[in-house]
Scaffold this motif. Structure first.
Motif, PDB file in Angstrom:
ATOM      1  N   ASP A 148     -29.616  -0.342 -59.015  1.00 35.81           N
ATOM      2  CA  ASP A 148     -29.884   0.197 -57.680  1.00 35.81           C
ATOM      3  C   ASP A 148     -29.096   1.485 -57.451  1.00 35.81           C
ATOM      4  O   ASP A 148     -29.631   2.488 -56.972  1.00 35.81           O
ATOM      5  CB  ASP A 148     -29.500  -0.821 -56.604  1.00 35.81           C
ATOM      6  CG  ASP A 148     -30.561  -1.893 -56.405  1.00 35.81           C
ATOM      7  OD1 ASP A 148     -31.712  -1.670 -56.820  1.00 35.81           O
ATOM      8  OD2 ASP A 148     -30.236  -2.944 -55.842  1.00 35.81           O
ATOM      9  N   LEU A 152     -30.652   5.415 -57.212  1.00 30.60           N
ATOM     10  CA  LEU A 152     -30.475   6.361 -56.105  1.00 30.60           C
ATOM     11  C   LEU A 152     -30.032   7.726 -56.620  1.00 30.60           C
ATOM     12  O   LEU A 152     -30.491   8.770 -56.138  1.00 30.60           O
ATOM     13  CB  LEU A 152     -29.438   5.826 -55.114  1.00 30.60           C
ATOM     14  CG  LEU A 152     -29.814   4.579 -54.313  1.00 30.60           C
ATOM     15  CD1 LEU A 152     -28.633   4.143 -53.465  1.00 30.60           C
ATOM     16  CD2 LEU A 152     -31.037   4.824 -53.447  1.00 30.60           C
ATOM     17  N   LEU A 198     -27.998  -0.693 -50.126  1.00 34.77           N
ATOM     18  CA  LEU A 198     -28.605   0.626 -50.280  1.00 34.77           C
ATOM     19  C   LEU A 198     -28.324   1.505 -49.067  1.00 34.77           C
ATOM     20  O   LEU A 198     -28.074   2.711 -49.204  1.00 34.77           O
ATOM     21  CB  LEU A 198     -30.117   0.486 -50.493  1.00 34.77           C
ATOM     22  CG  LEU A 198     -30.552  -0.115 -51.831  1.00 34.77           C
ATOM     23  CD1 LEU A 198     -32.041  -0.422 -51.815  1.00 34.77           C
ATOM     24  CD2 LEU A 198     -30.213   0.808 -52.987  1.00 34.77           C
TER      25      LEU A 198
END
Length: 203
Positions: A148, A152, A198
């Protein structure tokens, strides 16, 4: 092992893979190429396949074989959303998570053999519950969180909007995918925890 896994996936889904000229395949490939250029491993023989199936999922096999199900396309909605999914999958390859999982399994096997050598029944420590809930699944969730974060970074470097990753996982949660499975029993973080993680990263 990678070739065997690829052969198994193709045997199961090969007849449902969309042709390279299909708009969905071109959409996925267009986003993927931008991410690969900044991944640092653009010399890998990447292959992106779109499977005509309602599953809201995507996955990567060792060697850069990425599969995207058409069921996830309404969730991603746009190029930034697609980049969130593909950035995550490409990051698994960049981080060599498949090799890490294999190495981790070898470590667990070595620990069990050591117990046997000392006359200790390894099943006392390595039964099904402890292996899955306390070792394998937490390790898998660690890899997911790392992918994750790296995803990004790839999105930003490829000039996609990382904030869209939060929106994608909110839409995934709203769709009901993966509901009913507590995080400790899953190989992936819960959607709620993933969104929170996130959000913190893209601030």
């Amino acid at each position: 092992m990678a070739q065997q896994a690829y052969a198994e996936v193709m045997a199961q889904y090969g007849h449902r893979i969309l042709p390279q000229y299909h708009p969905y395949t071109r959409f996925v490939s267009r986003v993927a190429k931008r991410l690969i250029r900044v991944s640092g491993i653009d010399d890998t023989a990447w292959e992106f396949h779109v499977i005509d199936s309602p599953e809201r999922n995507a996955f990567v096999l060792p060697g850069g074989k990425v599969f995207v199900f058409t069921g996830i396309l309404p969730i991603v909605e746009n190029e930034d959303g697609m980049a969130a999914v593909l950035g995550h999958e490409i990051s698994h390859q960049v981080a060599r998570h498949s090799a890490e999982r294999l190495s981790f399994a070898k470590v667990l096997l070595a620990m069990q053999l050591t117990l046997v050598l000392f006359g200790i029944d390894p099943s006392l420590f390595f039964n099904h519950m402890t292996m899955n809930l306390m070792m394998l699944k937490p390790f898998s969730r660690k890899c997911e969180k790392e992918a994750d974060t790296m995803g990004l970074e790839l999105m930003a470097q490829a000039c996609f909007d990382p904030h869209e990753a939060v929106a994608v996982w909110r839409r995934m949660e709203d769709s009901g995918t993966g509901h009913g499975i507590p995080q400790f029993a899953s190989t992936h973080p819960s959607h709620k925890n993933r969104v929170a993680y996130l959000q913190d990263k893209v601030r």
